[in-house]
Design an enzyme around this catalytic site. Sequence first.
Site, mmCIF file in Angstrom:
data_model
loop_
_atom_site.group_PDB
_atom_site.id
_atom_site.type_symbol
_atom_site.label_atom_id
_atom_site.label_comp_id
_atom_site.label_asym_id
_atom_site.label_seq_id
_atom_site.Cartn_x
_atom_site.Cartn_y
_atom_site.Cartn_z
ATOM 1 C CB SER A 128 -27.707 -73.875 39.628
ATOM 2 O OG SER A 128 -28.576 -72.879 40.141
ATOM 3 C CG ASN A 149 -24.888 -83.297 44.411
ATOM 4 O OD1 ASN A 149 -25.888 -82.627 44.185
ATOM 5 N ND2 ASN A 149 -24.388 -83.402 45.646
ATOM 6 C CB VAL A 172 -14.630 -82.502 44.019
ATOM 7 C CG1 VAL A 172 -15.581 -83.522 44.617
ATOM 8 C CG2 VAL A 172 -15.113 -81.072 44.263
ATOM 9 C CE1 TYR A 190 -23.729 -72.972 43.327
ATOM 10 C CE2 TYR A 190 -25.548 -71.732 42.367
ATOM 11 C CZ TYR A 190 -25.059 -72.890 42.930
ATOM 12 O OH TYR A 190 -25.895 -73.979 43.096
ATOM 13 C CB ALA A 191 -24.331 -67.518 37.914
ATOM 14 C CB ALA A 192 -19.260 -67.893 36.092
ATOM 15 C CE LYS A 250 -23.714 -75.440 40.789
ATOM 16 N NZ LYS A 250 -23.572 -76.884 41.004
HETATM 17 P P1 NAP Z 1 -25.319 -79.010 50.481
HETATM 18 O O1 NAP Z 1 -26.265 -79.738 51.356
HETATM 19 O O2 NAP Z 1 -24.506 -77.902 51.031
HETATM 20 O O3 NAP Z 1 -24.356 -80.111 49.823
HETATM 21 C C1 NAP Z 1 -23.179 -79.787 49.169
HETATM 22 C C2 NAP Z 1 -22.369 -81.062 49.056
HETATM 23 O O4 NAP Z 1 -21.158 -80.777 48.324
HETATM 24 C C3 NAP Z 1 -21.958 -81.606 50.404
HETATM 25 O O5 NAP Z 1 -22.036 -83.003 50.398
HETATM 26 C C4 NAP Z 1 -20.509 -81.183 50.540
HETATM 27 O O6 NAP Z 1 -19.812 -82.125 51.315
HETATM 28 C C5 NAP Z 1 -20.053 -81.242 49.084
HETATM 29 N N1 NAP Z 1 -18.881 -80.430 48.827
HETATM 30 C C6 NAP Z 1 -18.772 -79.080 48.903
HETATM 31 N N2 NAP Z 1 -17.523 -78.694 48.623
HETATM 32 C C7 NAP Z 1 -16.813 -79.835 48.378
HETATM 33 C C8 NAP Z 1 -15.464 -80.105 48.051
HETATM 34 N N3 NAP Z 1 -14.569 -79.129 47.899
HETATM 35 N N4 NAP Z 1 -15.083 -81.404 47.862
HETATM 36 C C9 NAP Z 1 -15.979 -82.402 48.020
HETATM 37 N N5 NAP Z 1 -17.267 -82.213 48.310
HETATM 38 C C10 NAP Z 1 -17.678 -80.938 48.501
HETATM 39 O O7 NAP Z 1 -26.058 -78.368 49.229
HETATM 40 P P2 NAP Z 1 -27.073 -78.961 48.139
HETATM 41 O O8 NAP Z 1 -28.123 -77.958 47.997
HETATM 42 O O9 NAP Z 1 -27.414 -80.365 48.428
HETATM 43 O O10 NAP Z 1 -26.155 -78.870 46.842
HETATM 44 C C11 NAP Z 1 -25.900 -79.984 45.993
HETATM 45 C C12 NAP Z 1 -25.694 -79.497 44.566
HETATM 46 O O11 NAP Z 1 -26.908 -78.940 44.086
HETATM 47 C C13 NAP Z 1 -24.639 -78.396 44.435
HETATM 48 O O12 NAP Z 1 -23.888 -78.605 43.256
HETATM 49 C C14 NAP Z 1 -25.478 -77.155 44.304
HETATM 50 O O13 NAP Z 1 -24.786 -76.138 43.627
HETATM 51 C C15 NAP Z 1 -26.657 -77.686 43.521
HETATM 52 N N6 NAP Z 1 -27.846 -76.857 43.583
HETATM 53 C C16 NAP Z 1 -28.483 -76.642 44.780
HETATM 54 C C17 NAP Z 1 -29.620 -75.837 44.808
HETATM 55 C C18 NAP Z 1 -30.375 -75.551 46.074
HETATM 56 O O14 NAP Z 1 -31.301 -74.726 46.034
HETATM 57 N N7 NAP Z 1 -30.052 -76.177 47.184
HETATM 58 C C19 NAP Z 1 -30.079 -75.257 43.620
HETATM 59 C C20 NAP Z 1 -29.416 -75.500 42.443
HETATM 60 C C21 NAP Z 1 -28.304 -76.311 42.431
HETATM 61 P P3 NAP Z 1 -18.632 -81.845 52.355
HETATM 62 O O15 NAP Z 1 -18.881 -80.521 52.991
HETATM 63 O O16 NAP Z 1 -18.737 -83.014 53.250
HETATM 64 O O17 NAP Z 1 -17.375 -81.877 51.538
#
Ligand code: NAP
Length: 246
Positions: A142, A90, A64, A155-157, A159
């Site tokens: 987040s 996302n 991305v 990360y916080a910055a 978000k």
């Molecule tokens: P996850 O399972 O690690 O998923 C992260 C996704 O982002 C994966 O599909 C990954 O795909 C993709 N990604 C990462 N870097 C990328 C890049 N450079 N280009 C394209 N795609 C990329 O984690 P998740 O918890 O589902 O996170 C999803 C979102 O929710 C994130 O924005 C995260 O910050 C947010 N969030 C999560 C939590 C939590 O507690 N889990 C809390 C608050 C917010 P590839 O590796 O295939 O590229």
Amino acid sequence: MGIFDGKNVIVTGASSGIGKAIAFKFATEGAFVALVSRSEEKLRENVENIKQAGGKAVFYTADVRDFDRVQEIVKDFHKNVGSIDILVNNAGATRDKFLIQMKEEDFTEIIDINLKGTFNFSKAVSRIMLRQKSGVIINISSVVGITGNPGQANYAASKAGIIAFTKSLAKELGSRNIRVIAVAPGFVETAMTSGLPEEVKETYLQSIAVRRFGTPEDIANVVKFLASPDAGYISGQVIVVDGGMI
Ligand code: NAP
């Protein structure tokens, strides 16, 4: 009949976790979904599963952070389906470190993936949505973008940046019937949180009012509502989905 019949949706970070659940949710509700991330194999499998369940989906591999590749994907999907109705930004990553140990690349990488990635896709779809005079952009932020968190300054910055970006876009695009909303999940059980030590998880658990971690489905359900006509008067807001954590 699904509530997103005839709608075309892009979900970034759709290879796993929350993004995968969001992609499946839209597909189940009749949308044609474009799943985007870097992992070709996982995306292929997700698209196959959606199709086997009777849904419509396609995948694009991309980092991305790559502005040109993102514009190319949006152009291609739009050419094939004729409209882009919903974008869910996302894709996200963490490089948790205290500031004292944080390298310059730890900071820029996370800002680039989380915040610039959101910019790249929003910019690409906005021209199309402006012409359509309709659209919904949902950005996954987040709770730490609201509260801050030690060890997550980068990360916080990123978000918090997504929240300000969302509010600005909502004001820029609202008069053309485009809604822009941020969702701020709390602690959700995915690959992103699975590596945390048990005692850290336990501390988080005690801070969550409903005493359970979130599931990707919890977040996908809210995204589904926000993208639907039932949420037609919500824009420029941050919707916290954290089980009463903050
Ligand atoms: P996850 O399972 O690690 O998923 C992260 C996704 O982002 C994966 O599909 C990954 O795909 C993709 N990604 C990462 N870097 C990328 C890049 N450079 N280009 C394209 N795609 C990329 O984690 P998740 O918890 O589902 O996170 C999803 C979102 O929710 C994130 O924005 C995260 O910050 C947010 N969030 C999560 C939590 C939590 O507690 N889990 C809390 C608050 C917010 P590839 O590796 O295939 O590229």
